[in-house]
Each structure stands twice: as structure tokens, then as C-alpha cells.
Design a protein around this motif. Structure first.
Motif: not given
Length: 369
Positions: A230-232, A246-248, A314-320
């Protein structure tokens, strides 16, 4: 827990059954090998808005390609928004969605920013309930699985000219999914974007629209090339402050147990998982601070040990959990590259509510099947 909705809400969507749905055996095979966002259910929900007429033609119809005129406004001016939420199969066989009203409200916030019509909450919920009713057999029951729901709206009017479109289409599609990251719940590596920004002040950063994600793809590609998942992104004004992935959304856990997350500035998406995590942490009497967080603070905190954990949600990854933070200038290992105790505890708290393993004292869960 919210009771099942009145049937009239779903019944507003006329059902046009698929003439050749996937067979039970083929569906079972699809559900046995879940990937994220690659397999879709037999049907989709749909309705259309016309200026001066409002929303009409509510229906559930066979999933399939869309027919668009080459001059459709969305293809030229990117007038489009979307949402993401999940439906969960509980142990008793019932199906529940997580905070769908919050998704409906954010969908309408995005619509206002993109000069698009709002969707009534009853229509938003009705589309979910109607589609799940028809395709309930597609809701998986394997561990860490769910039915990912993707509502979206786009400008379908055929014209070339810079103005809000007069015709919009709303659709809801659904995809049975497993974990967002193929390796499951393991610490991920994050690349810090250099010279690229997700959004700027006054832009569309707090709207969920495709353009924000398109802007993240080149830095995301750079992340992959550097061994990161992922990218921050840092802020566009100063290039110093953490914004989001990117999405979280991103969280930092200090060694004293304090949890920090970037404050909402209008350039960061107001994540529904983010707000839920803050609520759960706060109710556990853990101090949560929403503030400006500099990259220099993170580097110094990881080096000194003052920062014990970093996680994204985020919705897709929940808590990562985040195990590594890298850029051309540094390469930091967080918590020895292992998932932290606070991260995994809050993940369990949240997923236990979502899957019906713990009491929902917040009224977050909404029955849809």
C-alpha cells in the motif's frame, strides 16, 4: 441490532430474474476459492434519475454489461461516486450489514460534492435488501468472508459539455470475498508517496469518487515495485503530514497506549470503519487523539520506541497491522514486523460485532437476510 426492514422498502425494486443463473455447483465452487472483487453475483440493483423527474425504474435485474453511449458524460468528465460495505453471514444463517445508513449518508455527501442527486436512504437500503434477498445464496460463510456490496452512481447522459449531467444511473453490485490482502491478517508494508498527493484543499478528498483512486494508482504501482502492498499519502500543502493510504485510514499507537490518527481536514475520507474504531477505543477508556501527525514524528517515534504499533483500517481490509514503512530515504520496521496487541484486539472487537459473535450495543448491524 436493527430489526429487518419493512418489506415495502425492498419491494419497491421490481425483480427481473436472471434467465440463466450460475448453477448451485458452480456457485459452490466460486465460494470455495474467494478472492477480492473478481466474482460477482447473478443480479444487480438499479434505478435511474432524470432532471425534473427524480428517481424511477427501481429494479433488480441480471448482472451484465452496461450499454453506454460514447458521449456518456461519465467517460469524459468523471462525474461518478461509489461506496463500499459488506454483508455478513452469521452462525444462525441470517445476513447482516454493517452501518449501511452511515454509508448512505456518506454517499449523499459525495453526491453533493460532485453535483449529483442524492439517493433517499430508503432507496439505498432497499437496493441492498432487494439484491441480497435475490442473491442470498451468494453470501459466504467461510471464516473472514463476506459479501462485498458496491453501490455506485454515474452520469449517463450523452453530451459533451462541462455541466452536471441531467441523467444519472445508480447501480448496486455484489461480490463474495475473502480477506482483502491475499496473505490474510499479516502486517503489511507501506510505501510513503514522494511527489504525489491524493487530494488537495478544496478538492474531492473527502468524497468517495473514482478520481481520487485513479490519482493513487501510479504511487501504488511504485509501492509494489518497492515491495510494499500500500501507499501512504502526505498532505499536498506542506508534504509533511500523514493523510491516508490509497484506500484506508491510518492509526498510530504510542507505547503509553494512546492512539492517534490524522484529523479530518476535508482532504481525508471520513472512514466508517475509522469512526467505529475510534468509538470502540474510546469505550475501552483508551485515549484517542485526532491531530496533525508529521512523518518526522513517526520516524522519530519508531526509532525511539515511543511508537509501538501502526495500523490501517477500511471496509475492505477491516483493521490491518502495518509492519514496515519505507521510502527512498528510510526503511522502518514497526514492532519487529509483528502485529501489535492493540491492533489485533480492536480488530477482534470489531469483527466479533460484524459476524454476530458479540453483542452489538451500538445498533450498527442491520439485518438484510
Amino acid at each position: 441490532m436493527t430489526a429487518a426492514a419493512p418489506s415495502s422498502r425492498a419491494e419497491a425494486f421490481a425483480v427481473r430474474p436472471h434467465p440463466n443463473p450460475l448453477s448451485a455447483d458452480a456457485r459452490a465452487q466460486a465460494l470455495s476459492d474467494l478472492k477480492f472483487g473478481t466474482q460477482f453475483t447473478d443480479h444487480m440493483a438499479r434505478m435511474q434519475w432524470r432532471q425534473g423527474e427524480g428517481w424511477a425504474e427501481r429494479r433488480v435485474e441480471p448482472y451484465g454489461p452496461l450499454q453506454l453511449d460514447p458521449a456518456a458524460a461519465v467517460l469524459h468528465y468523471a462525474q461518478e461516486i461509489f461506496e463500499g460495505l459488506k454483508a455478513y453471514r452469521w452462525a444462525d444463517g441470517s445476513v447482516w450489514s454493517f452501518r449501511p445508513v452511515a454509508n448512505a449518508e456518506r454517499f449523499n455527501k459525495s453526491a453533493r460534492r460532485l453535483a449529483m442527486p442524492e439517493v433517499a436512504i430508503d432507496d439505498f437500503l432497499g437496493s441492498i435488501e432487494a439484491l441480497v434477498a435475490v442473491d442470498e445464496a451468494w453470501v459466504p460463510s467461510a471464516e473472514e468472508s463476506s459479501l462485498y456490496l458496491r453501490p455506485f452512481m454515474f452520469a449517463s447522459e450523452s453530451f459533451l459539455g462541462v455541466r452536471p449531467a441531467h441523467v444519472m444511473d445508480y447501480l448496486l453490485i455484489a461480490s463474495p470475498v475473502g480477506p482483502y490482502f491475499s496473505g490474510g491478517v499479516k502486517p503489511v508494508s507501506i510505501w510513503v508517496a514522494q511527489g504525489y498527493h491524493r487530494a488537495g484543499p478544496g478538492g474531492t478528498g473527502d468524497a468517495k469518487c473514482g478520481g481520487n483512486y485513479a490519482a493513487s494508482l501510479l504511487p501504488q504501482q511504485q509501492a509494489f515495485e518497492n515491495g510494499c502492498q500500500q501507499v501512504l499519502f502526505l498532505d499536498a500543502k506542506d508534504g509533511r503530514y500523514l493523510e491516508e493510504l490509497g484506500g484506508m485510514n491510518v492509526f498510530v499507537v504510542r507505547k503509553d497506549g494512546t492512539v492517534e490518527t490524522p484529523r479530518l481536514t476535508g482532504t481525508i475520507l471520513e472512514g466508517i470503519t475509522r469512526s467505529s474504531v475510534i468509538q470502540l477505543l474510546d469505550d475501552d477508556s483508551r485515549k484517542v487523539v485526532e491531530k496533525d501527525i508529521t512523518l518526522d514524528e513517526i520516524r522519530a517515534g519508531v526509532d525511539s520506541g515511543d511508537i509501538a504499533e501502526v495500523f490501517a483500517c477500511g471496509t475492505a481490509a477491516v483493521v490491518t497491522p502495518v509492519g514496515r514503512l519505507a521510502s527512498p530515504d528510510f526503511d522502518l520496521t514497526i514492532n519487529g514486523g509483528e502485529a501489535g496487541a492493540v491492533t489485533m484486539a480492536i480488530r477482534k472487537r470489531l469483527t466479533d460485532i460484524q459476524y454476530g459473535r458479540a453483542e452489538d450495543t451500538y445498533g450498527w448491524m442491520h439485518r438484510v437476510g
